[in-house]
Design a protein around this motif. Structure first.
Motif, PDB file in Angstrom:
ATOM      1  N   UNK A 137       0.814  -1.219   0.000  1.00  0.00           N
ATOM      2  CA  UNK A 137       0.000   0.000   0.000  1.00  0.00           C
ATOM      3  C   UNK A 137       0.847   1.269   0.000  1.00  0.00           C
ATOM      4  N   UNK A 138       0.546   2.181  -0.931  1.00  0.00           N
ATOM      5  CA  UNK A 138       1.117   3.518  -0.884  1.00  0.00           C
ATOM      6  C   UNK A 138       0.237   4.438  -0.064  1.00  0.00           C
ATOM      7  N   UNK A 139      -1.051   4.089   0.008  1.00  0.00           N
ATOM      8  CA  UNK A 139      -1.998   4.807   0.846  1.00  0.00           C
ATOM      9  C   UNK A 139      -3.193   3.889   1.055  1.00  0.00           C
ATOM     10  N   UNK A 140      -3.960   4.182   2.098  1.00  0.00           N
ATOM     11  CA  UNK A 140      -5.177   3.440   2.400  1.00  0.00           C
ATOM     12  C   UNK A 140      -6.298   4.425   2.687  1.00  0.00           C
ATOM     13  N   UNK A 283      -1.630  -5.103   4.791  1.00  0.00           N
ATOM     14  CA  UNK A 283      -2.852  -4.338   5.035  1.00  0.00           C
ATOM     15  C   UNK A 283      -3.750  -4.353   3.794  1.00  0.00           C
ATOM     16  N   UNK A 284      -5.055  -4.440   4.025  1.00  0.00           N
ATOM     17  CA  UNK A 284      -6.038  -4.234   2.970  1.00  0.00           C
ATOM     18  C   UNK A 284      -7.174  -3.374   3.524  1.00  0.00           C
ATOM     19  N   UNK A 285      -7.646  -2.455   2.715  1.00  0.00           N
ATOM     20  CA  UNK A 285      -8.780  -1.617   3.091  1.00  0.00           C
ATOM     21  C   UNK A 285      -9.346  -1.029   1.811  1.00  0.00           C
ATOM     22  N   UNK A 286     -10.626  -1.216   1.569  1.00  0.00           N
ATOM     23  CA  UNK A 286     -11.242  -0.839   0.302  1.00  0.00           C
ATOM     24  C   UNK A 286     -11.914   0.518   0.354  1.00  0.00           C
TER      25      UNK A 286
END
Length: 328
Positions: A137-140, A283-286
């Motif tokens: 991730x570069x950003x979330x 990390x994952x976040x949609x």
């Protein structure tokens, strides 16, 4: 309508096929019964599809076969209106062990599905992609414009298949949609997933085991929300040619998830930790605003509500489901 579901004996595919049959559609399920996990769960998925068809005006045909068989795909889809392409060699860790197998099923298999759809003038192909395409991730939260740097062969295969979906839309005019699922869970979920393992261990009076330090975060999506998103695409062409995130209301760290499960079942249990697994994203976040804008997608449950429903389902189905989790 005539609906074709690849991987229709699997977790997501089974729920889709069941819901379409229950709605009175004619459903064909293709699955090769790959023993990635105990096939007992696939048998229950198929039974649910057949029962739904029996209780409605719909029908179902269950075909034992693979998306690697191009001729079979072409013959099975000659009357199909919409294809829901769920079949894949699942598992990030499995892909690290056998990247060539993952490529064969996930990439070549997808091209075969698209060729069958093009040959038979299918109205739409809806593809089950994955948050694994994002990787680092570069950003979330991730939006669909986020750079794609998958950290596993599985993620690479899913991204490659997405590009084929896009190209078939742009070059051949085939309506395609790719849905990037974020860790789907719920009744009849794969028995080797974190939530099912946490619930199973706590039900048996054993501490939930966390891989790594538990600080990794996930966006968990309830299966009913995934089904809803797919149903919207049965006749809605608003997302043709697009890629969309299908996630939940928020993300949660794995340690907190273990605590949520533990506190629902036995608050006195401790937590246990073991070594992290290779290939897992941190990390994952949609960001689901695109899916909301295009098809009106809105998740219906947060993780605590969904976990509570899954625990209730687990208790009801514990006799047949728990042995699958224990042996996974």
């Amino acid at each position: 309508m005539d609906i074709f579901v690849t991987g229709g004996a699997g977790f997501i595919g089974g729920h889709l096929a069941e819901s379409f049959a229950a709605a009175g559609h004619d459903v064909t399920v293709l699955d090769n019964y790959e023993p990635y996990y105990d096939l007992g769960i696939k048998e229950h998925n198929v039974e649910a599809v057949e029962a739904a068809a029996t209780d409605s005006d719909g029908s179902c045909e269950i075909v034992d076969g693979s998306v690697t068989d191009a001729d079979l795909l072409t013959s099975l889809t000659n009357q199909t209106d919409v294809i829901y392409h769920q079949a894949a060699q699942a598992g990030v860790r499995k892909s690290v062990e056998e990247p060539d197998k993952v490529n064969e099923f996930n990439v070549t298999g997808t091209v075969n599905v698209l060729e069958a759809a093009r040959t038979n003038d299918v109205d739409r192909v809806v593809y089950a992609s994955s948050s694994s395409v994002y990787g680092k991730p570069e950003y979330l939260p991730y939006d669909e414009a986020h750079p794609n740097e998958p950290v596993s062969p599985y993620g690479v295969s899913k991204l490659s298949a997405e590009h084929y979906m896009r190209v078939y839309n742009e070059v051949y005019g085939l309506p395609t949609v790719s849905l990037r699922y974020f860790t789907v869970y719920g009744p009849r979920m794969r028995p080797n997933m974190a939530i099912s393992n946490f619930v199973s261990r706590c039900m048996r009076g054993e501490p939930p085991v966390i891989y790594g330090d538990g600080e990794q975060t996930r966006d968990f999506t309830y299966i009913a929300d995934v089904v809803d998103a797919n149903h919207r695409l049965l006749t809605d062409d608003s997302a043709d040619g697009e890629v969309m995130n299908i996630g939940s209301t928020d993300n949660i760290d794995i340690e907190t998830l273990a605590e949520v499960v533990r506190d629902e079942i036995d608050p006195d249990l401790p937590l246990e930790y073991t070594e992290a697994r290779d290939g897992d994203a941190e990390h994952t976040h949609a960001d689901i605003s695109k899916a909301n804008e295009l098809i009106g997608y809105e998740p219906s449950r947060d993780i605590r509500e969904g976990v509570g429903e899954f625990i209730d389902w687990y208790e009801t189905n514990r006799e047949w489901y728990e042995p699958l989790v224990v042996n996974s």
